[in-house]
Enzyme design. Structure first.
Site, PDB file in Angstrom:
ATOM      1  CG  HIS A  89       8.195  56.059-113.331  1.00  0.00           C
ATOM      2  ND1 HIS A  89       7.124  55.317-113.766  1.00  0.00           N
ATOM      3  CD2 HIS A  89       8.203  57.193-114.100  1.00  0.00           C
ATOM      4  CE1 HIS A  89       6.505  55.968-114.751  1.00  0.00           C
ATOM      5  NE2 HIS A  89       7.137  57.102-114.960  1.00  0.00           N
TER       6      HIS A  89
ATOM      7  CG  ASP B 242       2.994  63.135-118.131  1.00  0.00           C
ATOM      8  OD1 ASP B 242       1.921  63.024-117.511  1.00  0.00           O
ATOM      9  OD2 ASP B 242       3.971  62.397-117.917  1.00  0.00           O
TER      10      ASP B 242
ATOM     11  CG  HIS C 136       4.769  57.957-118.642  1.00  0.00           C
ATOM     12  ND1 HIS C 136       4.933  59.328-118.538  1.00  0.00           N
ATOM     13  CD2 HIS C 136       5.145  57.615-119.898  1.00  0.00           C
ATOM     14  CE1 HIS C 136       5.394  59.794-119.682  1.00  0.00           C
ATOM     15  NE2 HIS C 136       5.529  58.781-120.519  1.00  0.00           N
TER      16      HIS C 136
ATOM     17  CG  ASP D 283       2.704  60.871-115.051  1.00  0.00           C
ATOM     18  OD1 ASP D 283       3.246  61.922-114.694  1.00  0.00           O
ATOM     19  OD2 ASP D 283       3.121  60.166-116.008  1.00  0.00           O
TER      20      ASP D 283
END
Length: 343
Positions: A156, A280, A193, A191
């Site tokens: 991120h 995740d 996200h 991931d």
């Protein structure tokens, strides 16, 4: 398979994160995440371990304009338990000077879940060094598969701002280093996200193909990026691939997305691959989780599928927050990837 450790990850020990203005949580990004993965891999017995080397900080500064802010703010923190969060954000269109002062943290950080502490810079630089050490090993031809056990995560973090538990983009730093040896590098983010920071880093470049398989940003962080229409710009047009998936997706849907990525790689023909590996996606993860069914065993299937690419590959650790399944998830992916990559 060689594992590169970050010997400095323990220096970043955040406690709180703030969401929606009124609710506070104990952070999910705890040091035990790295400890569990390392323990499971060591117990399995077929992995070898090495600590990361140090790289010049100028490498980080070249890709992250806020490098000096993090370094200097952390150096000025006296108390070990002090945590600095942004509380004012400039919004779009601000053209003033970017100052290095805690009150200006909102210029550099996107949220209130990514604090700066006394040891944050040391840990974050160590995490980037971990990925770059692994990339250097690949570039020299010493290994064909390496796993960088990075913490804190990085995907991120972009060229302008950091956030989402991420300070410097570990996978991005690895891809940049590999691009100095290989003409065509691919970076895949698995991931839960979207890797918004990674996308922004390379959005206008054609030498590093970026792809991300993630939950639909209409309903999941980081919300503002990760849509299929985002395909790159300028020299990077066509070199960015987003494969958003419904929250209700299961293993079969995820493997279909893997196949789309494999088709793209047949056309691109990468000479080296970086996989930003977040666990995740697991159905029981407290932050992510595909609810249609994504058990621990699914990671082996994903690893086997992606191992088919066959070029020198670096797996960089990203998310994964269910401590009961985290280590086995990482192990399953790496074993699946290794078995397919060996064929």
């Amino acid at each position: 398979m060689l594992v590169i450790n970050n010997p400095h990850y323990m220096h970043h020990l955040p406690v709180w994160e703030f969401r929606l203005g009124t609710e506070t949580y104990r952070t999910r990004d705890i040091t035990k995440r790295a400890e569990i993965i390392q323990s499971v891999l060591k117990e399995e017995g077929s992995f070898t371990f090495r600590d990361a080397s140090e790289f010049p900080k100028e490498r980080l500064a070249a890709l992250h304009t806020y490098h000096d802010f993090i370094e200097q703010i952390c150096a000025g923190i006296v108390k070990e338990d002090e945590e600095i969060y942004p509380d004012l954000f400039p919004g779009e269109g601000f053209e003033g000077e970017r100052k290095i002062h805690p009150l200006w943290m909102g210029m550099y950080c996107t949220d209130a879940v990514t604090p700066l502490k006394k040891g944050t810079y040391r840990a974050a630089k160590g995490s980037a060094d971990t990925a770059m050490t692994a990339a250097e090993i690949l570039a020299k031809g010493e290994e064909k598969r390496v796993y960088a056990l990075c913490r804190p995560s990085g995907h991120h973090a972009g060229p302008r701002v950091f956030g989402g538990y991420c300070y410097f983009n570990n996978a991005g730093m690895a891809a940049q280093l590999l691009s100095e040896t290989f003409e065509r590098v691919a970076l895949l983010d698995i991931d839960f996200h979207h890797g918004n920071g990674t996308q922004e880093l390379f959005y206008e470049r054609g030498d590093i193909f970026t792809a991300s398989m993630h939950c639909d940003p209409d309903v999941e962080y980081p919300y503002y990026t990760g849509y299929k229409k985002e395909t790159g710009r300028g020299a990077g047009e066509g070199a960015n691939l987003n494969l958003p998936l419904a929250r209700s997706s299961d293993t079969h849907a995820y493997l279909r997305a893997c196949d789309e990525f494999l088709s793209a790689m047949e056309r691109y023909q990468p000479e080296a691959l970086v996989i930003a590996g977040g666990w995740d996606t697991h159905e029981f993860d407290p932050i992510g989780a595909f609810k249609g069914g994504f058990p621990t065993e699914s990671f082996r299937l994903v690893g086997e599928r992606l191992g088919q690419i066959g070029c020198p590959t670096l797996v960089v650790q990203e998310g994964g927050y269910n401590l009961e399944v985290l280590g086995e998830s990482a192990l399953n992916f790496l074993l699946g990837f290794r078995s397919s990559h060996n064929r």
